[in-house]
Design a protein around this motif. Structure first.
Motif, PDB file in Angstrom:
ATOM      1  N   UNK A 103       5.714  13.036  -4.210  1.00  0.00           N
ATOM      2  CA  UNK A 103       5.617  14.366  -3.575  1.00  0.00           C
ATOM      3  C   UNK A 103       5.469  15.496  -4.595  1.00  0.00           C
ATOM      4  N   UNK A 104       6.134  15.364  -5.755  1.00  0.00           N
ATOM      5  CA  UNK A 104       6.100  16.475  -6.720  1.00  0.00           C
ATOM      6  C   UNK A 104       4.737  16.627  -7.395  1.00  0.00           C
ATOM      7  N   UNK A 105       3.852  15.619  -7.250  1.00  0.00           N
ATOM      8  CA  UNK A 105       2.512  15.743  -7.836  1.00  0.00           C
ATOM      9  C   UNK A 105       1.429  15.860  -6.768  1.00  0.00           C
ATOM     10  N   UNK A 106       1.825  15.887  -5.514  1.00  0.00           N
ATOM     11  CA  UNK A 106       0.849  15.945  -4.417  1.00  0.00           C
ATOM     12  C   UNK A 106       0.189  17.334  -4.398  1.00  0.00           C
ATOM     13  N   UNK A 107      -1.055  17.426  -3.898  1.00  0.00           N
ATOM     14  CA  UNK A 107      -1.713  18.738  -3.859  1.00  0.00           C
ATOM     15  C   UNK A 107      -0.801  19.813  -3.251  1.00  0.00           C
ATOM     16  N   UNK A 169      12.358   8.700  -1.357  1.00  0.00           N
ATOM     17  CA  UNK A 169      13.293   9.807  -1.092  1.00  0.00           C
ATOM     18  C   UNK A 169      12.536  11.135  -1.017  1.00  0.00           C
ATOM     19  N   UNK A 170      11.585  11.302  -1.931  1.00  0.00           N
ATOM     20  CA  UNK A 170      10.802  12.547  -1.955  1.00  0.00           C
ATOM     21  C   UNK A 170      10.032  12.735  -0.651  1.00  0.00           C
ATOM     22  N   UNK A 171       9.283  11.735  -0.255  1.00  0.00           N
ATOM     23  CA  UNK A 171       8.442  11.885   0.937  1.00  0.00           C
ATOM     24  C   UNK A 171       9.246  11.900   2.228  1.00  0.00           C
ATOM     25  N   UNK A 172      10.354  11.170   2.249  1.00  0.00           N
ATOM     26  CA  UNK A 172      11.158  11.149   3.472  1.00  0.00           C
ATOM     27  C   UNK A 172      11.749  12.526   3.773  1.00  0.00           C
ATOM     28  N   UNK A 173      11.836  13.371   2.764  1.00  0.00           N
ATOM     29  CA  UNK A 173      12.371  14.717   3.001  1.00  0.00           C
ATOM     30  C   UNK A 173      11.420  15.521   3.902  1.00  0.00           C
ATOM     31  N   UNK A 174      10.205  15.016   4.103  1.00  0.00           N
ATOM     32  CA  UNK A 174       9.210  15.728   4.925  1.00  0.00           C
ATOM     33  C   UNK A 174       9.173  15.209   6.363  1.00  0.00           C
TER      34      UNK A 174
END
Ligand code: A3P
Length: 286
Positions: A103-107, A169-174
């Protein structure tokens, strides 16, 4: 053949397939459009299956597209060189895109867009085993000497796209966002029909029962294994020698045939520590 990693913001990427500028451009400059449909996964979680399903939904089950265009051209990868070229050539209208980026490198532009994003999660022990067989045959990254070695790399996040734990964990926060749908490989396997209906609802697409039947039939494991546009047999042989298949077993729980009891127990302990507080019903690790 260089099999070393390219490190970007602490994440390893196979240097054979990625360039620093491409990843940086994907993160900082790529413009996501409201009408885009994006599949995001940690590698080996069922990415290609989801792409096949989406291609079929968009065509009401008609297999013409999936049988005539390679899967990587249908849903190009945002962060890859050839993917971004393909995206640039796309005509106006809704685009279908793929990414494995954490997630931290996604557009950045995605986070203020209405683009629809589907994130597929899978039992990490199956992801690990799937990755071991795939990467030890392909020539895109360092070859593990054994499953035990790959297991250690996986737990340390020393594999392409980094730590599975951090990615999930990063993506599940969305997951509460209206334009994000999180699905598991396991749910898709257990009840493909209902899960495909959920995807249709999310995308605002209505399929007739016979069109839904065609989606299921043409995206089945066997159908994908036989479809040369989807099974990787057309991939560049210098990276993916003959015999490297994207469709390997397609099972839930195949890890039981490969990990020792000690490896599985140690993995579960690490899973509980790293995923503490994560609702277990959302991602079983059994
Ligand atoms: P296995 O190696 O466990 O068989 P990705 O597309 O993210 O690389 O994931 C690959 C995994 O998805 C592989 O898992 C592959 O067999 C599985 N897969 C691909 N197509 C599938 C399908 N139609 N049904 C079920 N699993 C599928």
């Amino acid at each position: 053949m260089a099999e070393d990693y390219l490190w970007y913001a602490g994440i390893p990427f196979p240097a054979t397939l990625y360039k620093t500028e491409g990843i940086k451009a994907a993160h900082e400059k790529f413009v996501v459009k409201d009408e885009d449909i994006i599949t995001v996964t940690y590698p080996k979680s069922g990415t290609h299956w989801m792409i096949e399903i989406l291609c079929l939904i968009l065509n009401k089950g008609d297999p013409e597209w999936i049988r005539s265009v390679p899967i990587w051209d249908r849903f190009p990868w945002i962060e890859m060189e050839w993917g971004s070229r393909r995206i640039r050539d796309m005509k106006e209208g809704p685009r279908q895109l793929t990414s494995h980026l954490p997630i931290q490198l996604f557009p950045k532009s995605f986070f203020t867009s209405k683009a629809k994003l589907i994130y597929v999660i899978r039992n990490p022990k199956d992801v690990l085993v799937s990755g071991y067989y795939f990467y030890s045959q392909s020539k895109i990254m360092k070859h593990p000497e054994s499953l035990q070695q790959y297991y250690e790399w996986f737990i340390q996040g020393n594999v392409q796209y980094g730590s599975w734990f951090a990615h999930v964990l990063g993506w599940m926060s969305m997951r509460e966002r209206e334009n994000v749908l999180v699905l598991s490989y396991e749910a898709l396997k257990k009840d493909t029909r209902s899960t495909v209906k959920r995807i249709c609802q999310f995308l605002g697409k209505k399929l007739e029962p016979q069109e839904l039947d065609l989606v299921l039939e043409n995206s089945s494991f066997q159908a994908m294994k036989e479809n040369k546009m989807s099974n990787f047999s057309l991939m560049d042989r210098s990276y993916f020698p003959a015999g490297v298949e994207m469709t390997r077993r397609g099972m839930v729980g195949d890890w039981k045939n490969h990990l020792t009891i000690a490896q599985a127990e140690a993995f579960d302990k690490i899973f509980r520590e790293k995923m503490a507080g994560f609702p277990p019903e959302l991602l079983p690790c059994d």
